[in-house]
Design a protein around this motif. Structure first.
Motif, short mmCIF file in Angstrom:
data_model
loop_
_atom_site.label_atom_id
_atom_site.label_comp_id
_atom_site.label_asym_id
_atom_site.label_seq_id
_atom_site.Cartn_x
_atom_site.Cartn_y
_atom_site.Cartn_z
N GLY A 304 -28.25 -26.02 50.30
CA GLY A 304 -27.48 -25.34 51.33
C GLY A 304 -26.46 -24.42 50.71
N PRO A 402 -31.67 -21.61 55.23
CA PRO A 402 -31.75 -22.47 54.04
C PRO A 402 -32.44 -21.80 52.85
CG PRO A 402 -33.43 -23.11 55.61
CD PRO A 402 -32.65 -22.00 56.28
N ALA A 428 -35.47 -28.13 54.33
CA ALA A 428 -35.20 -26.73 54.61
C ALA A 428 -35.80 -26.32 55.95
CB ALA A 428 -35.76 -25.86 53.48
N THR A 431 -33.72 -27.72 58.71
CA THR A 431 -32.49 -26.95 58.88
C THR A 431 -32.76 -25.70 59.72
OG1 THR A 431 -31.65 -27.73 56.75
CG2 THR A 431 -30.64 -25.74 57.68
#
Length: 477
Positions: A304, A402, A428, A431
């Motif tokens: 992140g 991400p 990812a 996210t």
């Protein structure tokens, strides 16, 4: 024999004056002449096509088309929106065949100036301020108009976005990182434009872009220009990921347009796969040529956004987030007013995410909370300023995509051969979905604020990010 006799008896008992088709007749609404009906349907389809090409959700497209047909005297039209085509059918009762028109959505490009002009035209149509022929002529002018500024301005905007992301990821601790990221992104954009003009599919364009961005970052690390290649690659990955259909996919899925959502997700997966292929090819080639030790690590930074301790870093993160979103909006040919609002949305997203992580909130949850705030604020402000809420939503997501965790996953898989890269890649992807869902939730929560205790959502199918705020009096099921 018995069946035949019973059938003849039924026919004899029928009233002699009754003919087929006269029972249970349902007469349709009073409509204009056929040529006017065709013109209205063509106008509505062209509006929907421009919205779909700009990434507007299927529910918003359907509601907008219904509002246009209602405004011009076609009160009973059915709209079917899928990812590649739009169909509108005008109901004329049981005695007349419906009039049906279809339009295929072939080209997709981000031009928020065109989207804003179309929304302005839609408001005039719904308000009864323009005739059908004049509206169609104006729409053709909008659709054929060139971009509001030269293409090289968009290239500079993409480069500025990469530089702002480099500051956001590094906290401003590596002065040369923004320059490298900006130069690599500008090169990728110009090469991508060259390939697009020659009709190369988007998958291969993303592959080439990922390979170039990764190669430039690795070359800068090998020549000691950068202390780490991961942040530069991550910034370029975010630029290449931005503008994809994350927000539209989640909006379609939540509002029940599953076919369109599947199409958007398939396109998102394909373009992401092309980007992943390019990054992996560059990493694999560099490993073969230079060795694994010369690839810049990539695992010594957190997943992140790189978070530096202390609330004093919040202003820097806010400025970097604002610059990221504003540059994305500029690269998407946004008018000045949405550009400023998009920058404010990016600042809010970066600040909320930074604050949430400082108090130990999980990164995925923090991303969802940050974009929920952006969707809420954008939904309230955008309608008051008469700008598309979609511009604020998509731009506000950009700083939190991400990119670094994607690069970490690819490094683990391609260089280290570590299967944990698959779980990192899934994080990812989670996210990205959380970002889209957060924006849609925020827009939904903003509706009662805009309309007074939620009167609008009782007539609508879900969150709205484009089109008229009051599209039609009948419920859109």
């Amino acid at each position: 024999m018995g069946i035949t006799q019973r059938a003849r008896g039924v026919l004899r008992r029928r009233e002699p004056s009754e003919t087929v088709g006269t029972r249970n007749v349902v007469y349709g609404p009073s409509l204009p002449d056929d040529s006017t009906v065709h013109l209205v349907l063509e106008l509505a389809l062209r509006v929907g096509e421009i919205q779909m090409a700009s990434g507007v959700g299927a529910s918003d497209v359907s509601a907008t088309i219904t509002s246009v047909t209602d405004a011009y005297g076609l009160p009973h039209c059915e709209v079917d929106v899928i990812y590649t085509s739009i169909t509108v059918s005008c109901y004329r009762g049981t005695e007349n065949l419906p009039i049906t028109s279809l339009r295929v959505v072939r080209n997709r490009s981000l031009d928020y100036t065109r989207l804003a002009e179309v929304e302005r035209l839609i408001r005039r149509i719904v308000g009864g301020e323009i005739t059908t022929s004049d509206a169609y002529a104006e729409l053709e002018t909008i659709a054929r108009a060139p971009h509001p500024f030269p293409r090289w301005v968009a290239t500079l905007a993409w480069a500025g976005m990469a530089a702002a992301l480099a500051v956001l990821l590094s906290g401003g601790t590596i002065p040369q990182l923004p320059l490298v990221a900006a130069a690599a992104t500008a090169l990728v954009d110009r090469v991508g434009r060259f390939l697009n003009q020659r009709g190369l599919p988007i998958f291969f364009q993303q592959t080439v872009g990922g390979a170039i961005a990764t190669s430039v970052a690795l070359a800068c690390y090998a020549t000691n220009i950068l202390p780490n290649a991961a942040l530069a690659v991550a910034a370029n990955i975010i630029v290449l990921l931005s503008g994809m259909t994350v927000v539209g996919s989640m909006q379609d899925a939540i509002t029940g347009y599953n076919v369109t959502a599947a199409g958007r997700i398939a396109e998102l997966a394909l373009t992401s796969a092309g980007l992943i292929s390019g990054v992996v090819l560059a990493l694999y080639g560099a490993e073969r040529i230079l060795g694994a030790d010369s690839l810049g690590g990539g695992l010594n930074v957190g997943g992140g956004v790189v978070l530096l301790p202390g609330l004093l870093k919040l202003p820097l993160q806010a400025m970097a987030g604002a610059a990221t979103s504003a540059c994305f909006a500029l690269a998407s040919y946004s008018p000045p007013r949405p550009l400023i609002v998009a920058g404010a949305g990016g600042a809010v997203a970066a600040t909320v995410f930074q604050f949430m992580t400082l108090i130990r909130v999980d990164a995925i949850l923090a991303s969802a909370m940050a974009t929920t705030v952006v969707g809420f604020i954008g939904g309230v402000i955008a309608r008051r300023l008469r700008i598309p809420a979609l511009v604020v939503a998509v731009s506000g997501v950009a700083p939190l995509l991400p990119g670094l965790s994607t690069y970490r996953a690819l490094y683990e898989l391609s260089v280290q051969g570590n299967p944990t890269g698959l779980s990192t890649l899934m994080l990812a992807a989670a996210t990205g979905l959380a970002l889209g869902a957060g924006v849609v939730l925020g827009e939904f929560l903003s509706q009662p604020v805009r309309t007074g205790l939620g009167r609008l959502e009782r007539r609508m199918s879900g969150p709205r990010m484009s089109g008229p705020i009051r599209p039609t009096e009948r419920r859109l099921d």
